[in-house]
Every structure is written in C-alpha cells, then in structure tokens.
Design a protein around this motif. Structure first.
Motif, PDB file in Angstrom:
ATOM      1  N   VAL A   2       0.854  -1.182   0.000  1.00  0.00           N
ATOM      2  CA  VAL A   2       0.000   0.000   0.000  1.00  0.00           C
ATOM      3  C   VAL A   2       0.890   1.232   0.000  1.00  0.00           C
ATOM      4  CG1 VAL A   2      -1.814   1.271   1.207  1.00  0.00           C
ATOM      5  CG2 VAL A   2      -1.758  -1.226   1.308  1.00  0.00           C
ATOM      6  N   SER A   3       0.622   2.160  -0.922  1.00  0.00           N
ATOM      7  CA  SER A   3       1.386   3.401  -0.950  1.00  0.00           C
ATOM      8  C   SER A   3       0.980   4.279   0.236  1.00  0.00           C
ATOM      9  CB  SER A   3       1.146   4.161  -2.257  1.00  0.00           C
ATOM     10  OG  SER A   3      -0.161   4.689  -2.279  1.00  0.00           O
ATOM     11  N   GLN A   4       1.798   5.296   0.531  1.00  0.00           N
ATOM     12  CA  GLN A   4       1.484   6.193   1.645  1.00  0.00           C
ATOM     13  C   GLN A   4       0.259   7.045   1.354  1.00  0.00           C
ATOM     14  OE1 GLN A   4       4.820   8.468   2.967  1.00  0.00           O
ATOM     15  NE2 GLN A   4       6.127   6.697   3.264  1.00  0.00           N
ATOM     16  N   GLY A   5      -0.130   7.142   0.080  1.00  0.00           N
ATOM     17  CA  GLY A   5      -1.357   7.854  -0.272  1.00  0.00           C
ATOM     18  C   GLY A   5      -1.126   9.298  -0.667  1.00  0.00           C
ATOM     19  N   ASN A   6      -2.071   9.835  -1.421  1.00  0.00           N
ATOM     20  CA  ASN A   6      -2.036  11.225  -1.853  1.00  0.00           C
ATOM     21  C   ASN A   6      -3.259  11.955  -1.318  1.00  0.00           C
ATOM     22  OD1 ASN A   6       0.346  10.942  -3.513  1.00  0.00           O
ATOM     23  ND2 ASN A   6      -0.932   9.862  -5.010  1.00  0.00           N
ATOM     24  N   ASP A   7      -3.032  13.110  -0.686  1.00  0.00           N
ATOM     25  CA  ASP A   7      -4.137  13.907  -0.156  1.00  0.00           C
ATOM     26  C   ASP A   7      -4.886  14.614  -1.278  1.00  0.00           C
ATOM     27  OD1 ASP A   7      -3.188  13.146   2.276  1.00  0.00           O
ATOM     28  OD2 ASP A   7      -2.383  15.094   2.847  1.00  0.00           O
ATOM     29  N   TYR A   8      -6.193  14.738  -1.113  1.00  0.00           N
ATOM     30  CA  TYR A   8      -6.991  15.548  -2.021  1.00  0.00           C
ATOM     31  C   TYR A   8      -8.166  16.140  -1.253  1.00  0.00           C
ATOM     32  CZ  TYR A   8     -10.406  11.696  -2.320  1.00  0.00           C
ATOM     33  OH  TYR A   8     -11.347  10.731  -2.031  1.00  0.00           O
ATOM     34  N   LEU A   9      -8.697  17.230  -1.763  1.00  0.00           N
ATOM     35  CA  LEU A   9      -9.795  17.909  -1.090  1.00  0.00           C
ATOM     36  C   LEU A   9     -11.148  17.359  -1.533  1.00  0.00           C
ATOM     37  CD1 LEU A   9      -8.851  21.707  -1.069  1.00  0.00           C
ATOM     38  CD2 LEU A   9      -8.649  20.063   0.782  1.00  0.00           C
ATOM     39  N   SER A  10     -12.040  17.219  -0.591  1.00  0.00           N
ATOM     40  CA  SER A  10     -13.410  16.855  -0.920  1.00  0.00           C
ATOM     41  C   SER A  10     -14.051  18.021  -1.671  1.00  0.00           C
ATOM     42  CB  SER A  10     -14.204  16.567   0.353  1.00  0.00           C
ATOM     43  OG  SER A  10     -15.584  16.465   0.080  1.00  0.00           O
ATOM     44  N   THR A  11     -14.717  17.717  -2.761  1.00  0.00           N
ATOM     45  CA  THR A  11     -15.347  18.774  -3.579  1.00  0.00           C
ATOM     46  C   THR A  11     -16.801  19.032  -3.182  1.00  0.00           C
ATOM     47  OG1 THR A  11     -15.930  17.132  -5.268  1.00  0.00           O
ATOM     48  CG2 THR A  11     -13.846  18.313  -5.551  1.00  0.00           C
ATOM     49  N   ASP A  12     -17.280  18.333  -2.163  1.00  0.00           N
ATOM     50  CA  ASP A  12     -18.655  18.557  -1.713  1.00  0.00           C
ATOM     51  C   ASP A  12     -18.794  19.973  -1.149  1.00  0.00           C
ATOM     52  OD1 ASP A  12     -19.271  15.961  -2.381  1.00  0.00           O
ATOM     53  OD2 ASP A  12     -18.890  15.185  -0.366  1.00  0.00           O
ATOM     54  N   ASN A  13     -19.890  20.628  -1.467  1.00  0.00           N
ATOM     55  CA  ASN A  13     -20.146  21.959  -0.930  1.00  0.00           C
ATOM     56  C   ASN A  13     -20.746  21.860   0.466  1.00  0.00           C
ATOM     57  OD1 ASN A  13     -19.273  23.318  -3.261  1.00  0.00           O
ATOM     58  ND2 ASN A  13     -21.302  23.167  -4.198  1.00  0.00           N
ATOM     59  N   GLY A  14     -20.339  22.785   1.342  1.00  0.00           N
ATOM     60  CA  GLY A  14     -20.926  22.836   2.668  1.00  0.00           C
ATOM     61  C   GLY A  14     -22.283  23.516   2.629  1.00  0.00           C
ATOM     62  N   GLU A  15     -23.034  23.367   3.679  1.00  0.00           N
ATOM     63  CA  GLU A  15     -24.365  23.983   3.763  1.00  0.00           C
ATOM     64  C   GLU A  15     -24.238  25.499   3.891  1.00  0.00           C
ATOM     65  OE1 GLU A  15     -28.347  23.861   6.658  1.00  0.00           O
ATOM     66  OE2 GLU A  15     -26.609  22.583   7.049  1.00  0.00           O
ATOM     67  N   LEU A  16     -25.080  26.239   3.171  1.00  0.00           N
ATOM     68  CA  LEU A  16     -25.072  27.699   3.262  1.00  0.00           C
ATOM     69  C   LEU A  16     -25.916  28.155   4.451  1.00  0.00           C
ATOM     70  CD1 LEU A  16     -25.351  28.969  -0.429  1.00  0.00           C
ATOM     71  CD2 LEU A  16     -23.313  28.490   0.935  1.00  0.00           C
ATOM     72  N   GLN A  17     -25.347  29.059   5.225  1.00  0.00           N
ATOM     73  CA  GLN A  17     -26.027  29.595   6.407  1.00  0.00           C
ATOM     74  C   GLN A  17     -26.334  31.074   6.190  1.00  0.00           C
ATOM     75  OE1 GLN A  17     -23.713  29.303   9.974  1.00  0.00           O
ATOM     76  NE2 GLN A  17     -25.135  30.527  11.193  1.00  0.00           N
ATOM     77  N   ASN A  18     -27.601  31.438   6.360  1.00  0.00           N
ATOM     78  CA  ASN A  18     -28.025  32.825   6.201  1.00  0.00           C
ATOM     79  C   ASN A  18     -27.696  33.599   7.475  1.00  0.00           C
ATOM     80  OD1 ASN A  18     -29.287  35.266   5.781  1.00  0.00           O
ATOM     81  ND2 ASN A  18     -31.198  34.385   5.047  1.00  0.00           N
ATOM     82  N   THR A  19     -26.752  34.542   7.366  1.00  0.00           N
ATOM     83  CA  THR A  19     -26.352  35.331   8.535  1.00  0.00           C
ATOM     84  C   THR A  19     -26.975  36.718   8.530  1.00  0.00           C
ATOM     85  OG1 THR A  19     -24.388  36.287   7.465  1.00  0.00           O
ATOM     86  CG2 THR A  19     -24.136  34.136   8.522  1.00  0.00           C
ATOM     87  N   GLY A  20     -27.352  37.233   7.355  1.00  0.00           N
ATOM     88  CA  GLY A  20     -27.897  38.574   7.256  1.00  0.00           C
ATOM     89  C   GLY A  20     -26.839  39.661   7.339  1.00  0.00           C
ATOM     90  N   ASN A  21     -25.588  39.278   7.571  1.00  0.00           N
ATOM     91  CA  ASN A  21     -24.481  40.241   7.644  1.00  0.00           C
ATOM     92  C   ASN A  21     -24.054  40.611   6.229  1.00  0.00           C
ATOM     93  OD1 ASN A  21     -22.043  41.618   7.964  1.00  0.00           O
ATOM     94  ND2 ASN A  21     -21.344  40.284   9.625  1.00  0.00           N
ATOM     95  N   LEU A  22     -24.080  41.894   5.885  1.00  0.00           N
ATOM     96  CA  LEU A  22     -23.764  42.334   4.529  1.00  0.00           C
ATOM     97  C   LEU A  22     -22.285  42.172   4.178  1.00  0.00           C
ATOM     98  CD1 LEU A  22     -25.990  45.541   4.204  1.00  0.00           C
ATOM     99  CD2 LEU A  22     -26.463  43.214   3.424  1.00  0.00           C
ATOM    100  N   PHE A  23     -21.458  41.850   5.169  1.00  0.00           N
ATOM    101  CA  PHE A  23     -20.045  41.601   4.900  1.00  0.00           C
ATOM    102  C   PHE A  23     -19.714  40.104   4.926  1.00  0.00           C
ATOM    103  CE2 PHE A  23     -19.641  46.112   5.967  1.00  0.00           C
ATOM    104  CZ  PHE A  23     -18.764  46.526   4.974  1.00  0.00           C
ATOM    105  N   ASP A  24     -20.740  39.273   4.971  1.00  0.00           N
ATOM    106  CA  ASP A  24     -20.557  37.817   4.857  1.00  0.00           C
ATOM    107  C   ASP A  24     -20.895  37.394   3.434  1.00  0.00           C
ATOM    108  OD1 ASP A  24     -19.768  37.478   7.448  1.00  0.00           O
ATOM    109  OD2 ASP A  24     -21.740  36.853   8.191  1.00  0.00           O
ATOM    110  N   PHE A  25     -20.049  36.510   2.873  1.00  0.00           N
ATOM    111  CA  PHE A  25     -20.255  36.070   1.491  1.00  0.00           C
ATOM    112  C   PHE A  25     -19.980  34.576   1.362  1.00  0.00           C
ATOM    113  CE2 PHE A  25     -18.849  40.477   1.498  1.00  0.00           C
ATOM    114  CZ  PHE A  25     -19.847  41.099   0.755  1.00  0.00           C
TER     115      PHE A  25
END
Length: 244
Positions: A59-82
C-alpha cells in the motif's frame, strides 16, 4: 524478514496517514468554508526475492486531495458575509501569494480595504485588492460579484479556480495554496457570490467519527497480525536451531 510483515507495515503507514487527516477534519467540523481532506491509496507491486519471483502488493502512503462537496449555506444577514455558489474560490493576497478560500467572513478597514478575518486583502478578478469607500456604508453585492455603494459600482469580488488535484498546502482562513496557478473565473452562469451567507464546513462529523473507529480497528488488527507473524517466525527459528 517475511514479505507479509513489509506489507503490514506499509498498511500501518497508510492508516496512520488517514488517521491524521480524519483528526484534522474533525478539528475543523465547525470551521467556516473548510473543505475536508481525503486520501487516495494506490497499490504498489514489488518482486520479492524468491525462486518464484512472486509479486507482492504493498500500500502506498497515499495522496491527499480535497473533498469537492459543498458545505451547507447559512443565512447570517451580515452584509459583509459572502459565500461562493458553485465550484470556485475567493482570492486573498497573503505573504505566501494568492491563496484560495471559501471563508467569506470579510470586513472593511478604516481605509476602505475589504479584508478577511486575518486581515488579508480580498482580490478582484484582476488580482488587485478591493478598495471600498470608507464613508459609503455597507456594500451591496450582486450574484456576479459586482460591489456597489450608494448605487455606484466600486469594485468586483474575484472568483478563482485551480486544479487542486495537482497538489496544495493548507493556509489561514480555511485557505489552500495550490500548486496549479489559480485562474480568474469569468462569465460562468453556474458560479456566483451570495451576500449575507456563509458556507459551513463540508465535513460530516458522524461519517468522520465512523471512519475513525474503522481505521483505528484496522490499525490494531494489523498490529496484532504483525506481532503474531513475528512470533511464528521466532518460534520457527528456535525450532530449526534446536534441530541441528
């Protein structure tokens, strides 16, 4: 030493790496814009030194990769949150260069600069820091990232993409420093900016906990098998030595 022990050791190294990524994911389950790390393991074939010239799978030591799943969007109402809608990233100007992030918790400095929580300037599509009117109040941002104050356009939030599979390093603000140079995303109807929202971590805590238990058990089982194999080899050597 038996080739089976080498195989077991390679498996333990791979499992140890997976445990490290799981621990990091669990630590960031509530981190805004964080994308979990997964590990891809490959099979490595090697010829053992024996008359049959048999091939043994390691077994190789493996290669890291990022999960491409999107996280849940949370409505904050803050106009400086994006939040980013679609497969893209915000760009930050950092001491390490252009860093990509999905953490859209921005603020405006006294001088009007739009910055991240760490104070890194947020970049426009051309790679320049975004400068707002410090006396113009909170901005309004359209889906394409256009920033306006008092009905007047003052800038545009840049969105970037990169081939993260080519390699990356973690950075502040849930950011990543990709090996592949980031490219500005333009004229993409399926990608945009949502004002007043933040993207939560895409790490599934329950799934990570389940994997943690499974990987820990596999690591312990391999340790037991290795110890048993070494014990059998030691007994065989003693038996052969005593028969001479």
């Amino acid at each position: 030493m038996q080739s089976g022990i080498y195989v077991a050791l390679s498996s333990q190294m791979a499992l140890e790496r997976r445990l490290t990524t799981i621990a990091d994911n669990m630590a960031n389950v509530n981190t805004t814009g964080f994308r979990g790390t997964e590990v891809k393991f490959n099979q490595v074939l090697s010829n053992t030194e024996n008359k049959l010239n048999a091939k043994v799978a390691f077994v190789s030591q493996g290669n890291d990769y990022l999960s491409t799943d999107n996280g849940e969007l949370q409505n904050t109402g803050n106009l400086f949150d994006f939040a980013v809608k679609g497969d893209a990233w915000f760009g930050l100007n950092t001491p390490a260069g252009l860093v990509l992030t999905r953490d859209g918790r921005f603020t405006m400095t006294d001088s009007g600069a739009l910055v991240s929580t760490r104070g890194y300037p947020v970049l426009d599509p051309g790679g320049a820091p975004i400068q707002l009117d410090p006396g113009g109040g909170a901005p309004s941002v359209s889906l394409d990232g256009t920033v306006a104050q008092n009905g007047k356009q003052v800038g545009k939030i840049g969105l970037y993409s990169a081939d993260i599979s080519k390699g990356f390093l973690r950075y502040d603000n849930s950011g990543v420093l990709p090996t592949d140079p980031p490219q500005s995303v333009v004229d993409r109807s399926n990608i945009g900016v949502a004002q007043g929202y933040l993207e939560n971590s895409n790490v599934n805590g329950m799934r990570e906990m389940t994997q943690l238990i499974e990987v820990s058990r596999a690591f312990d089982n391999i340790s037991t098998l290795t110890n048993n194999s070494e014990g059998t080899l030691t007994d065989a050597i003693k038996t052969l030595g005593g028969s001479q």
